[in-house]
Design an enzyme around this catalytic site. Structure first.
Site, mmCIF file in Angstrom:
data_model
loop_
_atom_site.group_PDB
_atom_site.id
_atom_site.type_symbol
_atom_site.label_atom_id
_atom_site.label_comp_id
_atom_site.label_asym_id
_atom_site.label_seq_id
_atom_site.Cartn_x
_atom_site.Cartn_y
_atom_site.Cartn_z
ATOM 1 N N GLY A 92 0.778 -1.237 0.000
ATOM 2 C CA GLY A 92 0.000 0.000 0.000
ATOM 3 C C GLY A 92 0.806 1.281 0.000
ATOM 4 O O GLY A 92 0.342 2.301 0.512
ATOM 5 N N ASN A 106 1.434 3.058 -2.627
ATOM 6 C CA ASN A 106 0.690 3.995 -3.484
ATOM 7 C C ASN A 106 -0.512 4.558 -2.743
ATOM 8 O O ASN A 106 -0.821 5.745 -2.860
ATOM 9 C CB ASN A 106 0.256 3.308 -4.786
ATOM 10 C CG ASN A 106 1.376 3.276 -5.801
ATOM 11 O OD1 ASN A 106 1.714 4.292 -6.392
ATOM 12 N ND2 ASN A 106 1.974 2.112 -5.991
ATOM 13 N N ASN A 124 -6.034 2.838 -12.833
ATOM 14 C CA ASN A 124 -5.029 1.875 -12.380
ATOM 15 C C ASN A 124 -3.647 2.503 -12.519
ATOM 16 O O ASN A 124 -3.401 3.281 -13.440
ATOM 17 C CB ASN A 124 -5.117 0.621 -13.265
ATOM 18 C CG ASN A 124 -4.107 -0.442 -12.880
ATOM 19 O OD1 ASN A 124 -3.977 -0.797 -11.708
ATOM 20 N ND2 ASN A 124 -3.374 -0.952 -13.856
ATOM 21 N N HIS A 148 0.142 1.442 -13.332
ATOM 22 C CA HIS A 148 0.928 0.326 -13.858
ATOM 23 C C HIS A 148 2.405 0.749 -13.906
ATOM 24 O O HIS A 148 2.716 1.837 -14.395
ATOM 25 C CB HIS A 148 0.444 -0.061 -15.258
ATOM 26 C CG HIS A 148 1.198 -1.228 -15.805
ATOM 27 N ND1 HIS A 148 0.955 -2.531 -15.382
ATOM 28 C CD2 HIS A 148 2.228 -1.296 -16.686
ATOM 29 C CE1 HIS A 148 1.806 -3.346 -16.006
ATOM 30 N NE2 HIS A 148 2.577 -2.622 -16.792
ATOM 31 N N ASP A 158 -4.578 -3.475 -19.089
ATOM 32 C CA ASP A 158 -3.716 -2.300 -19.307
ATOM 33 C C ASP A 158 -3.958 -1.631 -20.660
ATOM 34 O O ASP A 158 -3.036 -1.056 -21.257
ATOM 35 C CB ASP A 158 -2.223 -2.684 -19.178
ATOM 36 C CG ASP A 158 -1.889 -3.318 -17.841
ATOM 37 O OD1 ASP A 158 -2.492 -2.928 -16.824
ATOM 38 O OD2 ASP A 158 -1.026 -4.218 -17.804
ATOM 39 N N GLN A 185 10.005 7.763 -8.026
ATOM 40 C CA GLN A 185 10.105 8.876 -8.985
ATOM 41 C C GLN A 185 8.867 9.021 -9.871
ATOM 42 O O GLN A 185 8.660 10.076 -10.465
ATOM 43 C CB GLN A 185 11.347 8.696 -9.865
ATOM 44 C CG GLN A 185 12.632 8.789 -9.071
ATOM 45 C CD GLN A 185 13.873 8.742 -9.961
ATOM 46 O OE1 GLN A 185 13.795 8.741 -11.194
ATOM 47 N NE2 GLN A 185 15.033 8.704 -9.341
ATOM 48 N N GLU A 213 5.434 6.483 -9.756
ATOM 49 C CA GLU A 213 4.110 6.067 -9.279
ATOM 50 C C GLU A 213 3.550 6.983 -8.194
ATOM 51 O O GLU A 213 2.395 7.417 -8.267
ATOM 52 C CB GLU A 213 4.173 4.630 -8.735
ATOM 53 C CG GLU A 213 4.508 3.607 -9.790
ATOM 54 C CD GLU A 213 4.537 2.194 -9.243
ATOM 55 O OE1 GLU A 213 3.646 1.807 -8.477
ATOM 56 O OE2 GLU A 213 5.477 1.446 -9.590
HETATM 57 C C1 GRF Z 1 3.099 -1.020 -7.603
HETATM 58 O O1 GRF Z 1 4.305 -1.232 -8.261
HETATM 59 C C2 GRF Z 1 2.008 -0.838 -8.620
HETATM 60 O O2 GRF Z 1 2.409 -0.134 -9.749
HETATM 61 C C3 GRF Z 1 1.742 -2.252 -8.967
HETATM 62 O O3 GRF Z 1 1.789 -2.946 -7.739
HETATM 63 C C4 GRF Z 1 2.661 -2.266 -6.858
HETATM 64 C C5 GRF Z 1 1.888 -1.957 -5.593
HETATM 65 O O4 GRF Z 1 2.676 -1.484 -4.569
HETATM 66 N N1 GRF Z 1 0.554 -2.385 -9.752
HETATM 67 P P1 GRF Z 1 2.020 -0.856 -3.252
HETATM 68 O O5 GRF Z 1 1.065 -1.911 -2.671
HETATM 69 O O6 GRF Z 1 1.287 0.395 -3.636
HETATM 70 O O7 GRF Z 1 3.160 -0.601 -2.330
#
Ligand code: GRF
Length: 208
Positions: free
Chosen positions: A12, A14, A108, A110, A151, A179, A181
């Site tokens: 988590g 992100n 999403n 990616h 995607d 850098q 996401e």
């Molecule tokens: C990230 O690399 C995202 O792009 C991918 O899964 C990963 C999730 O990481 N789809 P987190 O759970 O947000 O740390």
């Protein structure tokens, strides 16, 4: 006010970037109303709880078949009344009924520059392993709307990241997160929350 529900499967980070951006005012007009994980052990659920965000776990493993899971999953989502659903490392296939009902309201993140290193089988470290095996010098991340393909939906934002000579998949994965996401996912939500993103002829258009 944009009601956002975030779907997660793992750590988590992100989700954390989105929570931080809402709390610091980088994302405006937005409330995170809920977090749903398919995995009880997901640290993302703790992150949600720490910030007072409603959170629950719903997994295909809890149901007899996929149709039943899909129905219950959609019910859980509907109850949270989201304006936007954010897939932040969510590893379960989104039911077609949900894509239809929430057309251009599911995004999403990616970890590649779509259309490179995306589609079936490209998730997690596999994306970065493939990029290093191919010897590309630039990688990155993409935020896109979710459609019926893997995607393939309209691209909202992308950010490039340089590959370094001694990168391992793990090191590259971390750099792409830091850098790209964690920057473009909050940015995309802010743009959507402020009415700056539309989809025209199958492509996302941004008016800043
Ligand atoms: C990230 O690399 C995202 O792009 C991918 O899964 C990963 C999730 O990481 N789809 P987190 O759970 O947000 O740390």
């Amino acid at each position: 006010m944009l009601n956002v529900v975030v779907l997660v499967s793992g750590g988590g980070t992100n989700l954390q970037a989105v929570i931080d951006a809402v709390e610091s005012g980088k994302i405006t007009n937005t409330k995170i109303t809920g977090v749903i994980s398919n995995n009880t052990g997901a640290y993302a659920l703790e992150r949600a709880a720490k910030h007072g965000i409603a959170n629950l776990c719903i997994s295909p493993k809890q149901f007899g078949d996929r149709e039943e899971f899909n129905r219950k999953f959609l019910e859980a989502i509907d109850q949270m009344r989201p304006d936007l659903i954010v897939l932040a490392g969510f590893l379960v296939v989104i039911p077609p009924e949900m894509i239809e009902r929430y057309r251009n309201r599911i995004i999403n993140i990616h970890p590649s520059l779509i259309p490179s290193f995306c589609g079936t089988g490209f998730y997690g470290l596999k994306v970065h392993e493939a990029a290093l095996s191919r010897g590309v010098k630039v990688v990155g991340a993409t935020v896109h709307f979710v459609d019926e393909g893997t995607d393939t939906g309209p691209i909202i934002l992308q950010k490039a990241v340089e590959v370094q000579a001694d990168d391992t998949p793990e090191v590259l994965q971390r750099r792409v997160m830091e850098q790209a996401e964690w920057k473009i996912l909050p940015r995309a939500i802010d743009l959507i929350a402020n009415g700056k993103v539309s989809v025209v002829d199958g492509l996302a258009v941004i008016k800043e």
